[in-house]
Design a protein around this motif. Structure first.
Motif, PDB file in Angstrom:
ATOM      1  N   SER A  38      36.135  42.729  44.095  1.00 25.44           N
ATOM      2  CA  SER A  38      34.796  43.120  43.644  1.00 25.44           C
ATOM      3  C   SER A  38      34.082  43.970  44.685  1.00 25.44           C
ATOM      4  CB  SER A  38      33.964  41.874  43.334  1.00 25.44           C
ATOM      5  OG  SER A  38      34.571  41.107  42.316  1.00 25.44           O
ATOM      6  N   VAL A  52      32.919  44.109  39.026  1.00 27.08           N
ATOM      7  CA  VAL A  52      33.918  43.042  38.988  1.00 27.08           C
ATOM      8  C   VAL A  52      35.137  43.466  38.181  1.00 27.08           C
ATOM      9  CG1 VAL A  52      34.302  40.610  38.410  1.00 27.08           C
ATOM     10  CG2 VAL A  52      32.022  41.374  39.048  1.00 27.08           C
ATOM     11  N   SER A  53      36.299  43.078  38.664  1.00 26.75           N
ATOM     12  CA  SER A  53      37.532  43.303  37.911  1.00 26.75           C
ATOM     13  C   SER A  53      37.515  42.449  36.645  1.00 26.75           C
ATOM     14  CB  SER A  53      38.738  42.924  38.775  1.00 26.75           C
ATOM     15  OG  SER A  53      39.894  42.772  37.985  1.00 26.75           O
ATOM     16  N   LYS A  54      38.135  42.958  35.602  1.00 28.19           N
ATOM     17  CA  LYS A  54      38.201  42.199  34.347  1.00 28.19           C
ATOM     18  C   LYS A  54      39.047  40.939  34.496  1.00 28.19           C
ATOM     19  CE  LYS A  54      41.912  45.249  32.658  1.00 28.19           C
ATOM     20  NZ  LYS A  54      42.282  46.225  31.622  1.00 28.19           N
ATOM     21  N   GLU A  56      38.536  38.758  36.865  1.00 29.64           N
ATOM     22  CA  GLU A  56      37.693  37.740  37.484  1.00 29.64           C
ATOM     23  C   GLU A  56      36.682  37.182  36.488  1.00 29.64           C
ATOM     24  OE1 GLU A  56      38.491  36.788  40.475  1.00 29.64           O
ATOM     25  OE2 GLU A  56      39.946  38.410  40.715  1.00 29.64           O
ATOM     26  N   ASN A  57      36.494  35.870  36.553  1.00 33.38           N
ATOM     27  CA  ASN A  57      35.494  35.199  35.721  1.00 33.38           C
ATOM     28  C   ASN A  57      34.388  34.689  36.640  1.00 33.38           C
ATOM     29  OD1 ASN A  57      34.096  33.890  33.697  1.00 33.38           O
ATOM     30  ND2 ASN A  57      35.387  32.058  33.771  1.00 33.38           N
ATOM     31  N   LYS A  64      25.970  42.531  36.354  1.00 32.81           N
ATOM     32  CA  LYS A  64      27.430  42.546  36.496  1.00 32.81           C
ATOM     33  C   LYS A  64      28.022  43.648  35.633  1.00 32.81           C
ATOM     34  CE  LYS A  64      29.882  39.250  34.575  1.00 32.81           C
ATOM     35  NZ  LYS A  64      30.519  37.939  34.282  1.00 32.81           N
ATOM     36  N   ILE A  66      31.802  45.163  34.533  1.00 34.03           N
ATOM     37  CA  ILE A  66      33.260  45.025  34.545  1.00 34.03           C
ATOM     38  C   ILE A  66      33.859  46.424  34.640  1.00 34.03           C
ATOM     39  CG2 ILE A  66      35.292  44.099  33.365  1.00 34.03           C
ATOM     40  CD1 ILE A  66      33.245  41.960  34.087  1.00 34.03           C
ATOM     41  N   TYR A  67      34.583  46.677  35.707  1.00 31.33           N
ATOM     42  CA  TYR A  67      35.105  48.029  35.894  1.00 31.33           C
ATOM     43  C   TYR A  67      36.536  48.183  35.367  1.00 31.33           C
ATOM     44  CZ  TYR A  67      37.521  46.215  40.121  1.00 31.33           C
ATOM     45  OH  TYR A  67      38.317  45.511  40.984  1.00 31.33           O
TER      46      TYR A  67
END
Length: 341
Positions: A38, A52-54, A56-57, A64, A66-67
């Motif tokens: 992230s 945040v990467s998809k 990661e939760n 936030k 999601i990239y």
């Protein structure tokens, strides 16, 4: 964590924002949780943005995003927010990361801004460090109460297991040194526990914040000369803590210790202490080489020691208050003698 104050510093330094990568301790400082893969974008004005990467939760109080492609998405975001000069922490960035950033935005190092920001602890940070100290001391008490260890590594393993029981990480790899091994401040070996001074330097990390405490015990029968050495270090340590208050020059603390040690000064082979927080070693460094002054809200360690044919070190974590100081570590400092193993 001091977001508004940090944003004010960005404006003062003519920066449009700052970017922190997930492995940077300052990332945790602002986000207050670990989020792999992230990036944290802090505009000089407005809300914080976590990319945040998809994979990661994560639940967070900040915006936030999601990239798909972190640098491509970051480029668009910087353009939308009109961020043309970006602050980065060059001490926690890879060559590859900096090279990629240089293609999309101008950057400037903000390590000193971040370091100064973290020196003064908030009430929440102080409570977390005090809790880390308390949990660490409980383990120390268990070690002394049920001392049936044969090797130094046995003690280290016990500490690691107890830390896990408390759902805590260790601030650093514990130092456990007996006999002549105690004469090495950063000893990391594994020998059978021997007669003589026995040093344990340990700290748990509670909710991301570190403790760091050292106590010296004695294994076997103690001589009067050995007790004299110990009490000399203890007296100096207690006296120097009494001198802690806002405005005191850091270097004067170590100068006092070295003067009081007299002929033993040459056996004090490290600095007197350091700041404590999300990292076990933070600013300020408590050393004769430092030009800093103590400020209310700093948490520092005070750890005088002598190292010759033996080793003695006594370390406490100390909060600088408005009028003086307060000990965050409470474990007894009078010499505890453990019967020969």
């Amino acid at each position: 964590m001091k977001i508004k104050k940090f944003q004010k510093r960005l404006v003062e330094n003519k920066l449009d924002g700052a970017l922190l990568f997930f492995k940077d301790p300052n990332f945790f400082y602002f986000v207050q949780q670990k989020v792999d893969n992230s990036l944290l974008l802090i505009p000089s004005k407005g809300e914080l943005i976590l990319l945040v990467s998809k994979l990661e939760n994560v639940e967070t109080f900040m915006k936030k995003i999601i990239y798909e492609d972190p640098y491509k998405d970051l480029k668009k975001l910087l353009s939308d927010l009109k961020i043309r000069m970006l602050g980065i922490n060059e001490s926690n960035i890879t060559v590859r990361q900096k090279k990629k950033l240089s293609r999309i935005v101008k950057t400037r190092d903000i390590e000193s801004i971040l370091t100064n920001l973290r020196k003064i602890k908030t009430k929440e940070e102080i409570l977390k460090i005090r809790k880390a100290c308390s949990l660490t001391e409980k383990i120390m008490k268990k070690i002394v109460k049920n001392f049936n260890f044969r090797y130094e590594e046995d003690v280290r393993k016990f500490i690691k297991i107890e830390a896990l029981k408390n759902s805590c990480e260790l601030s650093f790899s514990p130092i456990v040194a007996s006999g002549k091994n105690a004469s090495l401040p950063h000893y990391a070996g594994n020998k059978k526990i021997k007669k003589g001074f026995f040093v344990i330097d340990v700290g748990l990390k509670y909710k991301g914040y570190c403790a760091d405490i050292t106590r010296t015990f004695y294994i076997g029968n103690l001589s009067e000369e050995e007790l004299k050495h110990y009490n000399e270090v203890l007296k100096i340590q207690k006296n120097i803590i009494k001198k802690i208050k806002p405005g005191v020059k850091v270097k004067e603390l170590e100068e006092y210790v070295r003067k009081e040690l007299g002929s033993k000064e040459k056996h004090f082979i490290h600095s007197l202490g350091h700041g404590l927080g999300i990292k076990v070693h933070e600013a300020p460094t408590i050393s004769v080489k430092s030009n800093e002054k103590l400020e209310k809200g700093m948490i520092i360690t005070i750890e005088p020691g002598i190292y010759h044919d033996f080793g003695i070190r006594i370390e406490d974590d100390v909060l600088v208050t408005s009028k003086g100081s307060r000990l965050l570590t409470k474990f007894p400092k009078e010499l505890i003698i453990i019967p020969k193993v």
